[in-house]
Design an enzyme around this catalytic site. Structure first.
Site, PDB file in Angstrom:
ATOM      1  N   GLU A 139       0.565  -8.386  -5.154  1.00 18.42           N
ATOM      2  CA  GLU A 139       0.593  -8.114  -3.715  1.00 18.42           C
ATOM      3  C   GLU A 139      -0.844  -7.906  -3.286  1.00 18.42           C
ATOM      4  OE1 GLU A 139      -0.006  -4.884  -2.099  1.00 18.42           O
ATOM      5  OE2 GLU A 139      -0.799  -4.095  -3.979  1.00 18.42           O
TER       6      GLU A 139
ATOM      7  N   SER B 129      -2.896  -0.599  -5.264  1.00 17.28           N
ATOM      8  CA  SER B 129      -4.083  -1.069  -4.561  1.00 17.28           C
ATOM      9  C   SER B 129      -5.294  -1.053  -5.501  1.00 17.28           C
ATOM     10  CB  SER B 129      -4.304  -0.233  -3.289  1.00 17.28           C
ATOM     11  OG  SER B 129      -5.225  -0.858  -2.412  1.00 17.28           O
TER      12      SER B 129
ATOM     13  N   HIS C  31       1.737  -2.701  -0.244  1.00 25.87           N
ATOM     14  CA  HIS C  31       1.233  -2.031   0.949  1.00 25.87           C
ATOM     15  C   HIS C  31       2.213  -2.060   2.120  1.00 25.87           C
ATOM     16  CE1 HIS C  31      -2.520  -2.679  -1.286  1.00 25.87           C
ATOM     17  NE2 HIS C  31      -3.072  -1.763  -0.520  1.00 25.87           N
TER      18      HIS C  31
END
Length: 320
Positions: free
Chosen positions: A221, A124, A286
């Site tokens: 992602e 992230s 995630h």
């Protein structure tokens, strides 16, 4: 702020694998960490036989900006102190959120390079630090689950894949969940890089950002990005030249990014014209289950046209 590491397609220096009794530091370069999740995550690490130590400011909250785990200087100091402590063998992030961009330039990257490679785990917002370790220090890192996040705490397969990567990396060189499919079939080789695609886009144009991706395999992602925003993010990467020369793309999860058929259409529209293999839903990021992806190492992406299993195979174990 000049780039000091090797070129983007050069395999990076690998850290040593962990063993029972290894001392590992837990840091929070981005958002504040819920106390209960932190304690639960530390318990898991202890169950693995590790000795976790918590950074001085991990439990802090910025006095005015409560979306940050303390001040930028404090978060940078925790990361640097952990890395430069010779008794610490790995640095694990507690969570993502927001804030890595604010502190990354406060880290003394010359001191980081001098301390040598260590296992570094996060995803992230931590994508910013993966790029910094690659381009400024020349170290391979792990895009993987963080110690105080729901996926790590709730999903056994996610935990086990990270544990195996840290302790027995030769056993997890071939990656890919059953969900993986060929968006654009083919086979590609290159050095892995990437992470959260919005953070990669945010890094473009900075003095130390990636200017091209010749000889690289890209893994991407994200979470919470509507299809039109993902279109803009990918378009920025394409227009900036930051992904020029990329050999293939492996896509992970797109949690809370809208209906997947719309996300898939954006990926096909933006990445399809590159004429390179693209794999979808490989199984990292995630999502409910998250594989640990080694970054900075040579790998092969297989996307068979006949509907066979799509895989990402790292050519060497992630850790020595």
């Amino acid at each position: 702020m000049t780039r000091q590491g090797p070129g983007p397609a050069t395999p990076l220096a690998r850290p040593a694998r962990l063993r029972p009794g290894s001392r590992v530091a837990v840091v929070a370069p981005s958002g504040p960490v819920p106390a209960d999740r932190l304690e639960e995550g530390l318990a898991v690490l202890r169950d693995w036989g590790l000795e976790p130590v918590v950074g001085a400011h991990v439990r802090s909250i910025h006095p005015e900006l409560d979306y940050l785990a303390g001040t930028d200087a404090d978060r940078a100091a925790d990361l640097q102190a952990a890395w430069c402590d010779p008794s610490v063998e790995a640095v694990l992030c507690a969570r993502g959120g927001f804030g890595a961009h604010r502190m990354v330039d406060l880290v003394d990257w010359a001191a980081i390079r001098a301390a040598g490679p260590k296992a570094f785990v996060g995803y992230s917002d931590i994508t910013v630090l993966h790029e910094a370790f690659a381009l400024r220090a020349g170290f391979a890192t792990l895009h993987g689950p963080m110690a105080a996040t729901g996926t790590f705490l709730k999903d056994e397969s996610t935990r086990e894949h990270l544990r195996a990567t840290l302790f027995e990396p030769e056993t997890v060189r071939t990656l890919g969940l059953a969900s993986a499919g060929a968006l654009v079939p083919g086979r590609a080789e290159g050095v892995l890089y990437g992470g959260c695609v919005s953070l990669l886009a945010a890094d473009t144009g900075t003095p130390v950002g990636r200017s091209h991706a010749r000889g690289n395999l890209l893994v991407i992602e994200d979470t919470g990005e509507e299809p039109y925003r993902l279109d803009g993010i990918l378009t920025r990467l394409l227009r900036s030249g930051a992904v020029a020369g990329v050999t293939g793309v492996a896509c992970g999860s797109w949690q809370e990014c809208g209906p997947y058929e719309k996300i898939r259409a954006v990926l096909a529209d933006r990445l399809g014209p590159l004429g390179i293999p693209v794999v979808e839903e490989l199984g990292f990021g995630h999502g409910a289950t998250a594989l640990t992806i080694p970054l900075g190492l040579p790998a092969v992406l297989d996307a068979p046209a006949d509907g066979g299993r799509c895989t990402l195979t790292v050519e060497v174990p992630a850790l020595l």
